[in-house]
Each structure stands twice: as structure tokens, then as C-alpha cells.
Design an enzyme around this catalytic site. Structure first.
Site, short mmCIF file in Angstrom:
data_model
loop_
_atom_site.label_atom_id
_atom_site.label_comp_id
_atom_site.label_asym_id
_atom_site.label_seq_id
_atom_site.Cartn_x
_atom_site.Cartn_y
_atom_site.Cartn_z
N CYS A 50 -3.61 9.17 3.26
CA CYS A 50 -3.75 7.73 3.01
C CYS A 50 -2.75 7.34 1.92
CB CYS A 50 -5.21 7.47 2.61
SG CYS A 50 -5.50 6.14 1.46
N CYS A 53 -4.14 6.60 -1.53
CA CYS A 53 -4.71 7.86 -2.01
C CYS A 53 -3.60 8.80 -2.48
CB CYS A 53 -5.52 8.55 -0.91
SG CYS A 53 -6.83 7.51 -0.22
#
Length: 137
Positions: A50, A53
Site C-alpha cells: 500500500c 503504508c
């Protein structure tokens, strides 16, 4: 038209669930106990793939080193460990959950969180900025 949209969404959902790499990686990365008993704990729920992330990853690594022994900083990849998302009532990633020393959830944040904001929460929870041995020198 509605049926076509529904079928497309269903297909995408099934595709996400059928990621064979995720199930293989999950066995390699055990899920730690959260919160860490007797320690202020920050849990970062996200995924290695992600984008926001990935931006959090260096912050998490720095905090793990800087607060070692004083606060627990844990990352769980919820794409590899799908049951963890439901366990923490996850709505979006990344999500950071903060626990006090007694294990009570005291704060939750959704999205990228910078290091200074995390350190401010650690300060509120009474986590010392430096190790006691560093102060003695």
C-alpha cells in the site's frame, strides 16, 4: 446496468481474496501479541504494498529502534493476515492504534501519520524520549 456493476465489483473482490502470495507470506510472518503487556504500544495496521503504508515504513522502523525497551511499535500487514483487519475493526489502511501500559486503547488514527505526531502521543502516554541509561551519561 446495475447487474454489470455488481458483477464487476464481485469479480474485483474475489480477485483480491485470491492473492496466492499473501497466503504464502502470512505463514512466514507471525502476528505478535497486541498490545504488548505492560508497555505503551503503537500498532500500525497496513500492507507492504500500500502506497501510504510504504511511506509509513521508515517512520515505523525508526520508532522501533528509538523506543526499543520503552514502547512497543508493531506493524501488521492486513493483506497477509486478513483476520487481523476484522479483529481491530479496520475501515482503511494505514490505521494506527495506541494502547496505554494497561492495554487500553487510547487513540486511533487513519491514514499516514508523521513521526512527530506519534512521538507526541508517546509523550502524552508517559513514554520517556530517551533511555534511562542515556540520561546517566
Amino acid at each position: 446496468m446495475k447487474r454489470l456493476v455488481f458483477v464487476n465489483l464481485l469479480f474485483l473482490f474475489m480477485l483480491l481474496l485470491q492473492n496466492p502470495a499473501a497466503s504464502q507470506d502470512a505463514a512466514e510472518e507471525p502476528v505478535p501479541q497486541v498490545p504488548t503487556p505492560g508497555m505503551v504500544t503503537m500498532l500500525d495496521l497496513g500492507a507492504h504494498k500500500c502506497i501510504p503504508c510504504k511511506m509509513m515504513a521508515p517512520v515505523i522502523q525508526e520508532l522501533q529502534k528509538e523506543y526499543q525497551g520503552r514502547a512497543s511499535v508493531i506493524f501488521i500487514d492486513v493483506w497477509q493476515n486478513r483476520e487481523e483487519g476484522a479483529k481491530y475493526n479496520l475501515r482503511a489502511i494505514p490505521t494506527q492504534i495506541f494502547y496505554d501500559k494497561t492495554g487500553k486503547e487510547v487513540s486511533r488514527h487513519v491514514g499516514y501519520m508523521d513521526k512527530n505526531s506519534i512521538v507526541a502521543i508517546f509523550d502524552k502516554l508517559g513514554v520517556p524520549k530517551t533511555k534511562a541509561s542515556d540520561n546517566a551519561q
